[in-house]
Design a protein around this motif. Sequence first.
Motif, PDB file in Angstrom:
ATOM      1  N   VAL A   1      -4.195   7.010  -5.136  1.00 10.48           N
ATOM      2  CA  VAL A   1      -2.831   6.657  -5.534  1.00 10.48           C
ATOM      3  C   VAL A   1      -2.904   5.461  -6.474  1.00 10.48           C
ATOM      4  O   VAL A   1      -3.472   4.427  -6.131  1.00 10.48           O
ATOM      5  CB  VAL A   1      -1.947   6.326  -4.321  1.00 10.48           C
ATOM      6  N   GLN A   2      -2.343   5.608  -7.654  1.00 10.85           N
ATOM      7  CA  GLN A   2      -2.325   4.524  -8.631  1.00 10.85           C
ATOM      8  C   GLN A   2      -1.072   3.682  -8.415  1.00 10.85           C
ATOM      9  O   GLN A   2       0.039   4.210  -8.421  1.00 10.85           O
ATOM     10  CB  GLN A   2      -2.352   5.087 -10.047  1.00 10.85           C
TER      11      GLN A   2
ATOM     12  N   PHE B   1       4.978   6.991   1.908  1.00 11.25           N
ATOM     13  CA  PHE B   1       5.087   5.791   2.736  1.00 11.25           C
ATOM     14  C   PHE B   1       4.694   4.569   1.910  1.00 11.25           C
ATOM     15  O   PHE B   1       3.739   4.625   1.125  1.00 11.25           O
ATOM     16  CB  PHE B   1       4.148   5.865   3.948  1.00 11.25           C
ATOM     17  N   ILE B   2       5.411   3.475   2.114  1.00 10.32           N
ATOM     18  CA  ILE B   2       4.953   2.177   1.619  1.00 10.32           C
ATOM     19  C   ILE B   2       4.694   1.292   2.831  1.00 10.32           C
ATOM     20  O   ILE B   2       5.441   1.324   3.818  1.00 10.32           O
ATOM     21  CB  ILE B   2       5.957   1.518   0.653  1.00 10.32           C
ATOM     22  N   LEU B   3       3.608   0.525   2.757  1.00  4.81           N
ATOM     23  CA  LEU B   3       3.143  -0.238   3.917  1.00  4.81           C
ATOM     24  C   LEU B   3       2.755  -1.652   3.511  1.00  4.81           C
ATOM     25  O   LEU B   3       2.352  -1.905   2.363  1.00  4.81           O
ATOM     26  CB  LEU B   3       1.920   0.439   4.561  1.00  4.81           C
TER      27      LEU B   3
ATOM     28  N   TYR C   1       3.763   8.322  12.973  1.00  4.54           N
ATOM     29  CA  TYR C   1       4.146   9.159  11.834  1.00  4.54           C
ATOM     30  C   TYR C   1       3.188  10.332  11.607  1.00  4.54           C
ATOM     31  O   TYR C   1       3.447  11.160  10.743  1.00  4.54           O
ATOM     32  CB  TYR C   1       4.216   8.305  10.563  1.00  4.54           C
ATOM     33  N   ARG C   2       2.080  10.397  12.338  1.00  4.42           N
ATOM     34  CA  ARG C   2       1.105  11.492  12.213  1.00  4.42           C
ATOM     35  C   ARG C   2       0.706  11.674  10.748  1.00  4.42           C
ATOM     36  O   ARG C   2       1.015  12.678  10.116  1.00  4.42           O
ATOM     37  CB  ARG C   2       1.696  12.784  12.779  1.00  4.42           C
ATOM     38  N   ILE C   3      -0.015  10.685  10.241  1.00  4.53           N
ATOM     39  CA  ILE C   3      -0.375  10.669   8.829  1.00  4.53           C
ATOM     40  C   ILE C   3      -1.788  11.183   8.601  1.00  4.53           C
ATOM     41  O   ILE C   3      -2.014  12.062   7.759  1.00  4.53           O
ATOM     42  CB  ILE C   3      -0.214   9.247   8.261  1.00  4.53           C
ATOM     43  N   SER C   4      -2.755  10.648   9.324  1.00  6.72           N
ATOM     44  CA  SER C   4      -4.142  11.057   9.110  1.00  6.72           C
ATOM     45  C   SER C   4      -4.353  12.476   9.627  1.00  6.72           C
ATOM     46  O   SER C   4      -3.604  12.972  10.486  1.00  6.72           O
ATOM     47  CB  SER C   4      -5.106  10.093   9.803  1.00  6.72           C
TER      48      SER C   4
ATOM     49  N   GLU D   1       0.855  -1.183   0.000  1.00  7.89           N
ATOM     50  CA  GLU D   1       0.000   0.000   0.000  1.00  7.89           C
ATOM     51  C   GLU D   1       0.894   1.238   0.000  1.00  7.89           C
ATOM     52  O   GLU D   1       2.047   1.188   0.445  1.00  7.89           O
ATOM     53  CB  GLU D   1      -0.920   0.027   1.221  1.00  7.89           C
ATOM     54  N   VAL D   2       0.351   2.338  -0.475  1.00  7.04           N
ATOM     55  CA  VAL D   2       1.110   3.579  -0.576  1.00  7.04           C
ATOM     56  C   VAL D   2       0.276   4.735  -0.012  1.00  7.04           C
ATOM     57  O   VAL D   2      -0.934   4.813  -0.265  1.00  7.04           O
ATOM     58  CB  VAL D   2       1.504   3.900  -2.034  1.00  7.04           C
ATOM     59  N   ILE D   3       0.913   5.606   0.739  1.00  2.00           N
ATOM     60  CA  ILE D   3       0.285   6.838   1.242  1.00  2.00           C
ATOM     61  C   ILE D   3       1.193   8.005   0.897  1.00  2.00           C
ATOM     62  O   ILE D   3       2.412   7.936   1.104  1.00  2.00           O
ATOM     63  CB  ILE D   3       0.051   6.785   2.765  1.00  2.00           C
ATOM     64  N   VAL D   4       0.601   9.063   0.372  1.00  2.00           N
ATOM     65  CA  VAL D   4       1.330  10.282   0.013  1.00  2.00           C
ATOM     66  C   VAL D   4       0.688  11.456   0.742  1.00  2.00           C
ATOM     67  O   VAL D   4      -0.542  11.603   0.728  1.00  2.00           O
ATOM     68  CB  VAL D   4       1.288  10.533  -1.505  1.00  2.00           C
ATOM     69  N   THR D   5       1.500  12.274   1.397  1.00  2.00           N
ATOM     70  CA  THR D   5       0.985  13.470   2.079  1.00  2.00           C
ATOM     71  C   THR D   5       1.773  14.691   1.630  1.00  2.00           C
ATOM     72  O   THR D   5       2.969  14.598   1.335  1.00  2.00           O
ATOM     73  CB  THR D   5       1.069  13.347   3.609  1.00  2.00           C
TER      74      THR D   5
END
Length: 259
Positions: free
Chosen positions: A170-171, A198-200, A126-129, A67-71
């Motif tokens: 995110v694609q 982030f990669i998860l 990581y304080r993401i949301s 999974e990937v998250i971008v902020t």
Amino acid sequence: MRRLWALTLPLALALASLPQLTGAEEQIVTGLSQNRVEITANYDGSNILIYGAVKRTAPPPEGPRLEVIVTVEGPAQPLVLRRKEKVAGIWINQSAVTISSAPSFYAVATTGPFTEILSHTDDLRYRISLPQVIRAIGITAEAADSPDFVEALKRIRMNEDRYHIAIGRVQLLQETLFRADVELPANLSDGNYKVRLFILRGGQVIDRQDRYIGVRKAGMERDLFNLAHEQPLLYGVISLLLAAFAGWAASAGFRYMRR
């Protein structure tokens, strides 16, 4: 699709030339379509393409998918939130709370829902949301319904296009190449905008990388901004002279038209 491959091809070539990793089996390599934004008189927003790839020393592990998250986070500042209440027929400020730190802009894009791809422990770490990004420590002692103030801040800034939550935007291709498009609004604040990627797997962050986007005023806007902050007295005098001249010019114009 062609645009994505054109942007990520340099990443793929770079991955092939990198030395073997000694730590995690999966690491992230990223890039930005631009790392500088200039705010001019006709600036009406911009689009930032964030892309990347995953460097591996072994085949992808079995089990949870990647999974990937971008902020993207703008400069943070403390805030005092006040709520107006009607007293004797007049709306006045009553209860208030102090937010320790709130970003001027925050956008987050993910490959899936937070509850499915991110653990609560790593969200705290990581304080993401968005609730974790807004630092509201100790506000419960200031007002009984203090969480309502935080929700109001989120709602207001979402309406102003300052906060964005893009779930599933995110694609991700074959658990290797990914991209995300982030819209920057016209009402940006100056400063360095931090991009975190982030990669998860299984809700745990296995690697991350930080990049930065510099947002600066340019042209006359920059000169006026610098003058107002560096020489406020001179800026005030010039503003008064311009206002007086504009008033005199308007009056002279009306007198001329009446002749």
